[in-house]
Motif scaffolding. Structure first.
Motif, PDB file in Angstrom:
ATOM      1  N   SER A 195      36.812  50.616  40.923  1.00 45.38           N
ATOM      2  CA  SER A 195      36.533  51.538  41.852  1.00 45.38           C
ATOM      3  C   SER A 195      35.364  51.555  42.376  1.00 45.38           C
ATOM      4  O   SER A 195      34.859  51.639  43.464  1.00 45.38           O
ATOM      5  CB  SER A 195      36.769  53.192  41.342  1.00 45.38           C
ATOM      6  OG  SER A 195      36.437  53.874  42.114  1.00 45.38           O
ATOM      7  N   LEU A 196      34.416  51.176  41.402  1.00 45.46           N
ATOM      8  CA  LEU A 196      32.964  50.915  42.048  1.00 45.46           C
ATOM      9  C   LEU A 196      32.494  49.707  42.833  1.00 45.46           C
ATOM     10  O   LEU A 196      32.059  49.660  43.656  1.00 45.46           O
ATOM     11  CB  LEU A 196      32.015  51.010  40.778  1.00 45.46           C
ATOM     12  CG  LEU A 196      31.684  52.556  40.145  1.00 45.46           C
ATOM     13  CD1 LEU A 196      31.084  52.249  38.721  1.00 45.46           C
ATOM     14  CD2 LEU A 196      30.918  53.167  40.925  1.00 45.46           C
ATOM     15  N   GLU A 197      33.397  48.729  42.145  1.00 47.83           N
ATOM     16  CA  GLU A 197      33.544  47.303  42.947  1.00 47.83           C
ATOM     17  C   GLU A 197      34.091  47.414  44.524  1.00 47.83           C
ATOM     18  O   GLU A 197      33.194  46.981  45.306  1.00 47.83           O
ATOM     19  CB  GLU A 197      34.157  46.263  42.335  1.00 47.83           C
ATOM     20  CG  GLU A 197      33.601  45.720  41.239  1.00 47.83           C
ATOM     21  CD  GLU A 197      34.393  44.791  40.291  1.00 47.83           C
ATOM     22  OE1 GLU A 197      33.918  44.037  39.488  1.00 47.83           O
ATOM     23  OE2 GLU A 197      35.834  44.830  40.279  1.00 47.83           O
ATOM     24  N   ASP A 198      35.089  48.189  44.371  1.00 47.71           N
ATOM     25  CA  ASP A 198      35.755  48.709  45.903  1.00 47.71           C
ATOM     26  C   ASP A 198      34.505  49.376  46.805  1.00 47.71           C
ATOM     27  O   ASP A 198      34.548  49.290  48.044  1.00 47.71           O
ATOM     28  CB  ASP A 198      37.122  49.168  45.709  1.00 47.71           C
ATOM     29  CG  ASP A 198      38.240  48.391  45.121  1.00 47.71           C
ATOM     30  OD1 ASP A 198      37.949  46.993  45.101  1.00 47.71           O
ATOM     31  OD2 ASP A 198      39.191  48.870  44.840  1.00 47.71           O
ATOM     32  N   SER A 199      33.972  50.470  45.992  1.00 51.53           N
ATOM     33  CA  SER A 199      33.126  51.229  46.786  1.00 51.53           C
ATOM     34  C   SER A 199      31.921  50.273  47.204  1.00 51.53           C
ATOM     35  O   SER A 199      31.600  50.480  48.332  1.00 51.53           O
ATOM     36  CB  SER A 199      32.725  52.323  46.114  1.00 51.53           C
ATOM     37  OG  SER A 199      31.916  53.171  46.627  1.00 51.53           O
ATOM     38  N   LEU A 200      31.408  49.437  46.641  1.00 54.64           N
ATOM     39  CA  LEU A 200      30.280  48.813  46.793  1.00 54.64           C
ATOM     40  C   LEU A 200      30.657  47.805  48.028  1.00 54.64           C
ATOM     41  O   LEU A 200      30.062  47.500  49.098  1.00 54.64           O
ATOM     42  CB  LEU A 200      29.763  47.895  45.843  1.00 54.64           C
ATOM     43  CG  LEU A 200      28.850  48.502  44.776  1.00 54.64           C
ATOM     44  CD1 LEU A 200      28.704  47.680  43.555  1.00 54.64           C
ATOM     45  CD2 LEU A 200      27.525  49.217  45.457  1.00 54.64           C
ATOM     46  N   GLU A 201      31.930  47.199  47.999  1.00 55.74           N
ATOM     47  CA  GLU A 201      32.385  46.101  48.911  1.00 55.74           C
ATOM     48  C   GLU A 201      32.861  46.922  50.178  1.00 55.74           C
ATOM     49  O   GLU A 201      32.912  46.400  51.285  1.00 55.74           O
ATOM     50  CB  GLU A 201      33.498  45.403  48.488  1.00 55.74           C
ATOM     51  CG  GLU A 201      34.198  44.263  49.245  1.00 55.74           C
ATOM     52  CD  GLU A 201      33.044  43.219  49.347  1.00 55.74           C
ATOM     53  OE1 GLU A 201      33.297  42.558  50.666  1.00 55.74           O
ATOM     54  OE2 GLU A 201      32.143  42.935  48.629  1.00 55.74           O
ATOM     55  N   ASN A 202      33.329  48.020  50.048  1.00 54.06           N
ATOM     56  CA  ASN A 202      34.048  48.487  51.344  1.00 54.06           C
ATOM     57  C   ASN A 202      33.129  49.788  51.901  1.00 54.06           C
ATOM     58  O   ASN A 202      32.400  49.586  52.955  1.00 54.06           O
ATOM     59  CB  ASN A 202      35.504  48.975  50.830  1.00 54.06           C
ATOM     60  CG  ASN A 202      36.418  47.922  50.689  1.00 54.06           C
ATOM     61  OD1 ASN A 202      36.243  46.944  51.295  1.00 54.06           O
ATOM     62  ND2 ASN A 202      37.081  48.386  49.469  1.00 54.06           N
ATOM     63  N   GLU A 203      33.190  50.589  51.262  1.00 51.92           N
ATOM     64  CA  GLU A 203      32.254  52.132  51.631  1.00 51.92           C
ATOM     65  C   GLU A 203      30.560  51.609  52.072  1.00 51.92           C
ATOM     66  O   GLU A 203      30.358  52.089  53.112  1.00 51.92           O
ATOM     67  CB  GLU A 203      32.276  52.993  50.918  1.00 51.92           C
ATOM     68  CG  GLU A 203      33.824  53.802  50.823  1.00 51.92           C
ATOM     69  CD  GLU A 203      34.689  53.094  49.924  1.00 51.92           C
ATOM     70  OE1 GLU A 203      35.870  53.451  50.013  1.00 51.92           O
ATOM     71  OE2 GLU A 203      34.364  52.286  49.139  1.00 51.92           O
ATOM     72  N   PHE A 204      30.257  51.048  50.859  1.00 51.70           N
ATOM     73  CA  PHE A 204      28.642  50.480  51.211  1.00 51.70           C
ATOM     74  C   PHE A 204      28.725  49.612  52.226  1.00 51.70           C
ATOM     75  O   PHE A 204      27.720  49.754  53.089  1.00 51.70           O
ATOM     76  CB  PHE A 204      27.860  50.285  49.899  1.00 51.70           C
ATOM     77  CG  PHE A 204      27.478  51.154  48.927  1.00 51.70           C
ATOM     78  CD1 PHE A 204      26.270  51.758  49.126  1.00 51.70           C
ATOM     79  CD2 PHE A 204      28.443  51.932  47.899  1.00 51.70           C
ATOM     80  CE1 PHE A 204      25.867  52.697  48.476  1.00 51.70           C
ATOM     81  CE2 PHE A 204      28.118  52.874  47.125  1.00 51.70           C
ATOM     82  CZ  PHE A 204      26.711  53.372  47.345  1.00 51.70           C
ATOM     83  N   ARG A 205      29.161  48.656  52.363  1.00 56.95           N
ATOM     84  CA  ARG A 205      29.143  47.748  53.430  1.00 56.95           C
ATOM     85  C   ARG A 205      29.367  48.123  54.525  1.00 56.95           C
ATOM     86  O   ARG A 205      28.618  47.857  55.446  1.00 56.95           O
ATOM     87  CB  ARG A 205      30.189  46.363  52.971  1.00 56.95           C
ATOM     88  CG  ARG A 205      30.007  45.318  53.949  1.00 56.95           C
ATOM     89  CD  ARG A 205      30.460  43.977  53.440  1.00 56.95           C
ATOM     90  NE  ARG A 205      30.259  43.590  52.112  1.00 56.95           N
ATOM     91  CZ  ARG A 205      29.330  43.145  51.582  1.00 56.95           C
ATOM     92  NH1 ARG A 205      28.416  42.780  52.276  1.00 56.95           N
ATOM     93  NH2 ARG A 205      29.353  42.675  50.432  1.00 56.95           N
ATOM     94  N   GLU A 206      30.278  48.991  54.813  1.00 55.96           N
ATOM     95  CA  GLU A 206      30.686  49.794  56.239  1.00 55.96           C
ATOM     96  C   GLU A 206      29.276  50.670  56.576  1.00 55.96           C
ATOM     97  O   GLU A 206      28.899  50.607  57.755  1.00 55.96           O
ATOM     98  CB  GLU A 206      31.941  50.523  56.106  1.00 55.96           C
ATOM     99  CG  GLU A 206      32.197  51.248  57.292  1.00 55.96           C
ATOM    100  CD  GLU A 206      33.529  51.991  57.430  1.00 55.96           C
ATOM    101  OE1 GLU A 206      33.963  52.668  58.293  1.00 55.96           O
ATOM    102  OE2 GLU A 206      34.247  51.899  56.134  1.00 55.96           O
ATOM    103  N   ALA A 207      28.895  51.393  55.628  1.00 54.01           N
ATOM    104  CA  ALA A 207      27.794  52.152  55.793  1.00 54.01           C
ATOM    105  C   ALA A 207      26.420  51.410  56.332  1.00 54.01           C
ATOM    106  O   ALA A 207      25.873  51.593  57.365  1.00 54.01           O
ATOM    107  CB  ALA A 207      27.590  53.213  54.663  1.00 54.01           C
ATOM    108  N   GLN A 208      26.504  50.165  55.444  1.00 56.26           N
ATOM    109  CA  GLN A 208      25.313  49.298  56.057  1.00 56.26           C
ATOM    110  C   GLN A 208      25.549  48.777  57.215  1.00 56.26           C
ATOM    111  O   GLN A 208      24.376  48.505  58.234  1.00 56.26           O
ATOM    112  CB  GLN A 208      25.147  48.382  54.928  1.00 56.26           C
ATOM    113  CG  GLN A 208      24.386  48.823  53.593  1.00 56.26           C
ATOM    114  CD  GLN A 208      24.617  47.895  52.561  1.00 56.26           C
ATOM    115  OE1 GLN A 208      25.459  46.996  52.327  1.00 56.26           O
ATOM    116  NE2 GLN A 208      23.819  47.999  51.284  1.00 56.26           N
TER     117      GLN A 208
END
Length: 140
Positions: free
Chosen positions: A52-65
């Motif tokens: 879940s944390l890996e997915d969040s870093l890869e998806n949500e964080f990358r999109e926000a950045q």
């Protein structure tokens, strides 16, 4: 800057080390959960949290950045004091948001790395590593 307006002063001191904060929080959570022998390690549950944390870093964080990268490239709609002041404020806001995202990513990534170390230590039954991870605030 709009005439008569004042800029907010910069925050005092250097920003916190979000990587160390994330690692420390993961260690504190682990120490609290495993205290007094009442905690049973569940590798499948740990794998789900890690994923879940890996997915969040890869998806949500990358999109926000990606979205945030546009927030400090704003151009003035006109060539007058109001437009120039707006652009300064908007671009400063975008830079602040990018700094926030960077800190949040470092915190979450360090938390994730510590969870992986905990999982590895349990799978390999490395008691010394587990004891080290339980010591809040000390280097692993």
């Amino acid at each position: 800057m709009i005439q008569g307006a004042t800029a907010a002063p910069p925050p005092p001191g250097p920003p916190p080390n979000y990587g160390e904060l994330g690692k420390g929080q993961a260690q504190a959570d682990f120490a609290a959960a495993s205290a007094n022998g009442g905690w049973e390690f569940d590798p499948e549950a740990m794998d789900k949290v890690i994923k879940s944390l890996e997915d969040s870093l890869e998806n949500e964080f990358r999109e926000a950045q990606t979205h945030a990268s546009w927030l400090n490239q704003i151009k003035p709609p006109g060539d007058e004091v109001g437009s120039q002041g707006y652009v300064v404020a908007a671009n400063n806001s975008g830079a602040s948001y990018q700094a926030f995202l960077d800190g949040a990513w470092k915190y979450t990534n360090a938390y994730l790395d510590t969870l992986k170390k905990i999982r590895t230590a349990y799978v390999e039954q490395d008691q010394a590593a587990l004891d080290s991870l339980r010591q809040i605030g000390k280097a692993v």
